[in-house]
Design a protein around this motif. Sequence first.
Motif, short mmCIF file in Angstrom:
data_model
loop_
_atom_site.label_atom_id
_atom_site.label_comp_id
_atom_site.label_asym_id
_atom_site.label_seq_id
_atom_site.Cartn_x
_atom_site.Cartn_y
_atom_site.Cartn_z
N PRO A 1 -31.01 3.11 44.52
CA PRO A 1 -31.49 2.01 45.37
C PRO A 1 -32.20 0.91 44.59
CG PRO A 1 -32.98 3.87 45.53
CD PRO A 1 -31.84 4.32 44.65
N LEU A 2 -32.20 0.96 43.27
CA LEU A 2 -32.92 -0.04 42.47
C LEU A 2 -32.44 -1.46 42.75
CD1 LEU A 2 -33.27 1.61 38.94
CD2 LEU A 2 -35.11 0.97 40.48
N PHE A 3 -31.13 -1.64 42.83
CA PHE A 3 -30.56 -2.98 42.97
C PHE A 3 -29.82 -3.13 44.30
CE2 PHE A 3 -30.89 -1.94 38.50
CZ PHE A 3 -31.52 -3.06 37.97
N ARG A 4 -30.10 -2.24 45.24
CA ARG A 4 -29.43 -2.29 46.52
C ARG A 4 -30.09 -3.32 47.42
NH1 ARG A 4 -29.59 3.26 49.34
NH2 ARG A 4 -28.55 3.85 47.38
N LEU A 5 -29.28 -4.15 48.05
CA LEU A 5 -29.80 -5.18 48.95
C LEU A 5 -29.36 -4.91 50.38
CD1 LEU A 5 -29.15 -8.37 46.78
CD2 LEU A 5 -31.32 -7.17 47.11
N PRO A 6 -30.25 -5.03 51.36
CA PRO A 6 -31.67 -5.35 51.19
C PRO A 6 -32.43 -4.17 50.60
CG PRO A 6 -31.22 -4.84 53.48
CD PRO A 6 -29.89 -4.84 52.79
N PHE A 7 -33.44 -4.48 49.77
CA PHE A 7 -34.19 -3.43 49.09
C PHE A 7 -35.03 -2.65 50.10
CE2 PHE A 7 -37.93 -1.85 46.81
CZ PHE A 7 -37.32 -1.13 45.79
N SER A 8 -34.96 -1.33 50.00
CA SER A 8 -35.72 -0.45 50.89
C SER A 8 -36.76 0.32 50.09
CB SER A 8 -34.79 0.52 51.63
OG SER A 8 -35.53 1.51 52.30
N LEU A 9 -38.02 0.06 50.37
CA LEU A 9 -39.09 0.76 49.67
C LEU A 9 -39.06 2.25 50.00
CD1 LEU A 9 -41.27 -0.14 47.68
CD2 LEU A 9 -42.89 -0.20 49.60
N ARG A 10 -38.74 2.59 51.23
CA ARG A 10 -38.67 4.00 51.62
C ARG A 10 -37.56 4.73 50.86
NH1 ARG A 10 -38.26 5.49 57.92
NH2 ARG A 10 -40.40 4.68 57.77
N ALA A 11 -36.40 4.10 50.76
CA ALA A 11 -35.30 4.72 50.01
C ALA A 11 -35.65 4.85 48.53
CB ALA A 11 -34.02 3.90 50.18
N PHE A 12 -36.37 3.86 48.01
CA PHE A 12 -36.75 3.89 46.61
C PHE A 12 -37.68 5.07 46.31
CE2 PHE A 12 -39.91 2.74 43.36
CZ PHE A 12 -39.09 2.58 42.26
N PHE A 13 -38.69 5.26 47.15
CA PHE A 13 -39.64 6.35 46.91
C PHE A 13 -39.01 7.72 47.18
CE2 PHE A 13 -42.93 2.99 47.27
CZ PHE A 13 -43.60 3.26 46.07
N ALA A 14 -38.04 7.77 48.07
CA ALA A 14 -37.33 9.03 48.31
C ALA A 14 -36.45 9.39 47.11
CB ALA A 14 -36.49 8.93 49.57
N TRP A 15 -35.94 8.37 46.42
CA TRP A 15 -35.06 8.58 45.27
C TRP A 15 -35.84 8.82 43.98
CZ3 TRP A 15 -35.08 4.97 41.23
CH2 TRP A 15 -34.12 5.17 40.23
N LEU A 16 -37.07 8.31 43.89
CA LEU A 16 -37.83 8.30 42.65
C LEU A 16 -37.96 9.67 41.98
CD1 LEU A 16 -39.09 6.14 40.91
CD2 LEU A 16 -41.29 6.55 42.04
N PRO A 17 -38.24 10.75 42.71
CA PRO A 17 -38.31 12.07 42.03
C PRO A 17 -37.02 12.44 41.31
CG PRO A 17 -39.28 12.21 44.21
CD PRO A 17 -38.61 10.86 44.13
N HIS A 18 -35.88 12.04 41.86
CA HIS A 18 -34.60 12.35 41.21
C HIS A 18 -34.43 11.54 39.92
CE1 HIS A 18 -33.29 14.58 44.76
NE2 HIS A 18 -33.77 13.59 45.48
N TYR A 19 -35.13 10.43 39.81
CA TYR A 19 -35.08 9.61 38.60
C TYR A 19 -35.75 10.33 37.43
CZ TYR A 19 -35.63 5.46 35.61
OH TYR A 19 -35.58 4.57 34.57
N PHE A 20 -36.80 11.08 37.76
CA PHE A 20 -37.55 11.76 36.71
C PHE A 20 -37.07 13.19 36.46
CE2 PHE A 20 -40.67 8.64 38.30
CZ PHE A 20 -40.98 7.99 37.11
#
Length: 347
Positions: free
Chosen positions: A25-44
């Motif tokens: 969701p980093l470059f997905r438009l419209p940007f969703s903060l909720r989707a970003f934080f849900a995805w963030l653990p998978h980034y690490f």
Amino acid sequence: MDDLQFGKRNKRGDWTPNEPVALAPLFRLPFSLRAFFAWLPHYFLPWNLLFAASAVAYWAWIIPPVETMRTLGWGWPLYLYAVNALATFLFYGAFELNLYVLKRQDRRFKYNGRFPAEQKNKAFWFERQNLDNILRTFLSGVTIWTACEVLVLWAFANGYAPWLAFADHPVWLACLALAVPVIHEFHFFCIHRLIHTPFLYRWVHSVHHNSVNPSPWSSLSMHPVEHLLYFGTVFYHLILPSNPVLALYQLHYASFGAIPGHVGFDKVEVGEDHAIDSHAYAHYLHHKYFEVNYGDALIPLDKWFGTWHDGSPEGEARMNDRYRRRKARLAAAAAEKARRTGTAANP
């Protein structure tokens, strides 16, 4: 685990996941903060954290003192090669032993139902994929990885690269550490498109694509020119104000990080009820179809350039439509060339 709860298997034994590959969701438009934080653990977790931790461990216990690295010689580069080779043998070998030798999870979650060891192919040295891949990994891959590592550490030690201390620039270096996978993705996409041009594909990249059914040792099985381009991702840290630990992280992301994309399994089982996602499906589709997914799903570069395949029927249709349009263009160009040649020959 029952892999049929997560996907399906065809008559040949090939397994595909139920869900298509999702773009980050980093470059997905419209940007969703909720989707970003849900995805963030998978980034690490688990891969990026593992590669970052290995870089810190190298700096703490493996990398020679700065005074030593100011002078190029044979001693410390050969020492680093030995450590890199051992780390590669242990890390890659663990996946090979678990999934391909002992076959502890059999064919569960395996994209291609066959194992490479079951197939002899003259495209490989000694007609054996694994032996070919292992030799290329250690003869060329680890050698060029170490050469890039030595050059960058030498540049930092001699002040030829902007070395920032974490204590003095914590915010910038933290942001740069978060951007290491993004840098890798951008670099990999660019050089990957380059080596898919006809000349470079034939003489360079085809070596890697011989492994249509990739396995762990396929990860760094490349032509030396591709190894140089691939590990060149570390040279961004000679331009950006950075730190040697982050340069090591960039190298480890490339070297050890090649494993998840080539492991051949969608999930690696850990115990009876748990599994780690490999996130390998996008790159497996590239090995299968050659002209899709030049990057992964972190930056939607393939989507922007029309080469994205998410594994869905819609993705398959888009790919086939692109192939048809290209075939039509080539046929039209050939017909036009023939017409002009005929006209010139018969004025």
